[in-house]
Design an enzyme around this catalytic site. Structure first.
Site, PDB file in Angstrom:
ATOM      1  N   ARG A 103     -20.467  43.398  -0.971  1.00  0.00           N
ATOM      2  CA  ARG A 103     -19.400  44.299  -0.378  1.00  0.00           C
ATOM      3  C   ARG A 103     -18.317  44.495  -1.679  1.00  0.00           C
ATOM      4  O   ARG A 103     -18.165  43.552  -2.511  1.00  0.00           O
ATOM      5  CB  ARG A 103     -18.608  43.437   0.621  1.00  0.00           C
ATOM      6  CG  ARG A 103     -17.533  42.424   0.483  1.00  0.00           C
ATOM      7  CD  ARG A 103     -16.743  42.180   1.857  1.00  0.00           C
ATOM      8  NE  ARG A 103     -15.775  41.105   1.336  1.00  0.00           N
ATOM      9  CZ  ARG A 103     -14.630  40.473   1.959  1.00  0.00           C
ATOM     10  NH1 ARG A 103     -14.596  41.234   3.384  1.00  0.00           N
ATOM     11  NH2 ARG A 103     -14.013  39.466   1.658  1.00  0.00           N
ATOM     12  N   THR A 107     -12.604  48.375  -1.272  1.00  0.00           N
ATOM     13  CA  THR A 107     -12.818  49.081  -0.124  1.00  0.00           C
ATOM     14  C   THR A 107     -13.286  48.293   0.784  1.00  0.00           C
ATOM     15  O   THR A 107     -13.145  48.839   2.218  1.00  0.00           O
ATOM     16  CB  THR A 107     -13.771  50.312  -0.601  1.00  0.00           C
ATOM     17  OG1 THR A 107     -14.977  49.813  -0.630  1.00  0.00           O
ATOM     18  CG2 THR A 107     -13.254  51.115  -1.646  1.00  0.00           C
ATOM     19  N   ASP A 202     -14.710  32.044  -0.591  1.00  0.00           N
ATOM     20  CA  ASP A 202     -15.691  33.102  -0.741  1.00  0.00           C
ATOM     21  C   ASP A 202     -16.839  31.961  -0.596  1.00  0.00           C
ATOM     22  O   ASP A 202     -17.281  31.113  -1.563  1.00  0.00           O
ATOM     23  CB  ASP A 202     -15.848  33.466  -2.357  1.00  0.00           C
ATOM     24  CG  ASP A 202     -16.673  34.485  -2.470  1.00  0.00           C
ATOM     25  OD1 ASP A 202     -16.591  35.674  -2.673  1.00  0.00           O
ATOM     26  OD2 ASP A 202     -17.977  34.325  -2.325  1.00  0.00           O
ATOM     27  N   ASP A 205     -19.272  31.862  -3.583  1.00  0.00           N
ATOM     28  CA  ASP A 205     -18.849  31.009  -4.731  1.00  0.00           C
ATOM     29  C   ASP A 205     -18.852  29.508  -4.442  1.00  0.00           C
ATOM     30  O   ASP A 205     -19.007  28.766  -5.312  1.00  0.00           O
ATOM     31  CB  ASP A 205     -17.489  31.581  -5.059  1.00  0.00           C
ATOM     32  CG  ASP A 205     -17.342  32.879  -5.580  1.00  0.00           C
ATOM     33  OD1 ASP A 205     -18.630  33.416  -6.065  1.00  0.00           O
ATOM     34  OD2 ASP A 205     -16.248  33.353  -6.042  1.00  0.00           O
TER      35      ASP A 205
HETATM   36  N1  URA Z   1     -16.649  36.654   2.797  1.00  0.00           N
HETATM   37  C1  URA Z   1     -16.464  35.201   2.257  1.00  0.00           C
HETATM   38  O1  URA Z   1     -17.071  34.811   1.551  1.00  0.00           O
HETATM   39  N2  URA Z   1     -15.195  34.684   2.693  1.00  0.00           N
HETATM   40  C2  URA Z   1     -14.346  35.234   3.393  1.00  0.00           C
HETATM   41  O2  URA Z   1     -13.546  34.851   3.862  1.00  0.00           O
HETATM   42  C3  URA Z   1     -14.652  36.661   3.917  1.00  0.00           C
HETATM   43  C4  URA Z   1     -15.826  37.207   3.467  1.00  0.00           C
END
Ligand code: URA
Length: 212
Positions: A103, A107, A202, A205
């Site tokens: 993603r 955007t 994330d 991550d």
């Molecule tokens: N993707 C993620 O890794 N964490 C979020 O909070 C939203 C999308």
């Protein structure tokens, strides 16, 4: 669309450790794996089975076994890879296809950069793995992809879901798809950056480290 938020003390415990910002990647990976195995128990509740004869040491009987076609497990790269082992632990005969999606963090639009899936998914039960159902854009794209190839029975397994993403997914998908979302928790909301609040950050991550 059915949404199952799994209410179990072990799920809640493991999820709380995942949320903790001080949890190291190695522990995060291990706990995500265990958590997905617990979610997989519910996610596979309607997996295709049929009668099977078996000889026990005492007698013969009709038992139950998984039937063809084999289920298809589809982790969405990169973060979904952290859920693959947990699901295939319960479904070792499943086949695994891959969808690479990323993603745009500004955007929040999703681009598909890789796919490795059979052309024909008619009659296949599909299990899509993506830890975070946030805006819903990634899962909408993934479910549409599988649907175009003939899949009608699709279960999305997520660690966390946002109410906004659930609503968007439900509104977007073709009603002929038998769609289930199995999640460890539905959180409060999305923030302005599309992150789930309170969330866990994330997921890619946290699982694999930061890649620029
Ligand atoms: N993707 C993620 O890794 N964490 C979020 O909070 C939203 C999308």
């Amino acid at each position: 669309m059915r949404v199952l938020e799994i209410d179990h003390p072990l799920v809640a415990h493991k999820l709380t450790v995942l949320r903790d910002r001080t949890t190291h990647s190695s522990v995060f990976r291990q706990l995500a794996d265990e958590l997905v195995t617990l979610l997989a128990y519910e996610a596979t509740r309607h997996v295709l089975v049929g009668p099977a004869e078996v000889e026990t040491p005492v007698t013969s009987m009709t038992g139950t076994k998984l039937t063809a076609p084999k289920p298809m497990v589809v982790p969405i790269l990169r973060a979904g890879l952290g859920m693959l082992h947990g699901l295939t632990t319960l479904l070792p005969t499943a086949e695994v296809g891959f969808l690479g999606m990323v993603r745009n963090e500004e955007t929040l639009e999703v681009t598909t950069y890789a796919n490795r899936l059979p052309e024909d998914l008619q009659g296949r039960q599909c299990f899509v793995l993506d830890p975070m159902l946030a805006t819903g854009n990634t899962l909408i794209a993934a479910v549409e992809y599988l649907h175009e190839r003939g899949a009608r029975d699709i279960t999305c397994v997520t660690l966390l879901s946002a109410p906004e993403g659930i609503a968007k997914l439900e509104a977007a998908i073709d009603p002929e798809i038998d769609l289930t979302v199995v999640t460890a928790a539905i959180d409060e909301r999305l923030n302005e950056k599309g992150y789930i609040v309170p969330g866990l950050g994330d997921a890619g991550d946290r699982l694999f480290g930061v890649v620029d």
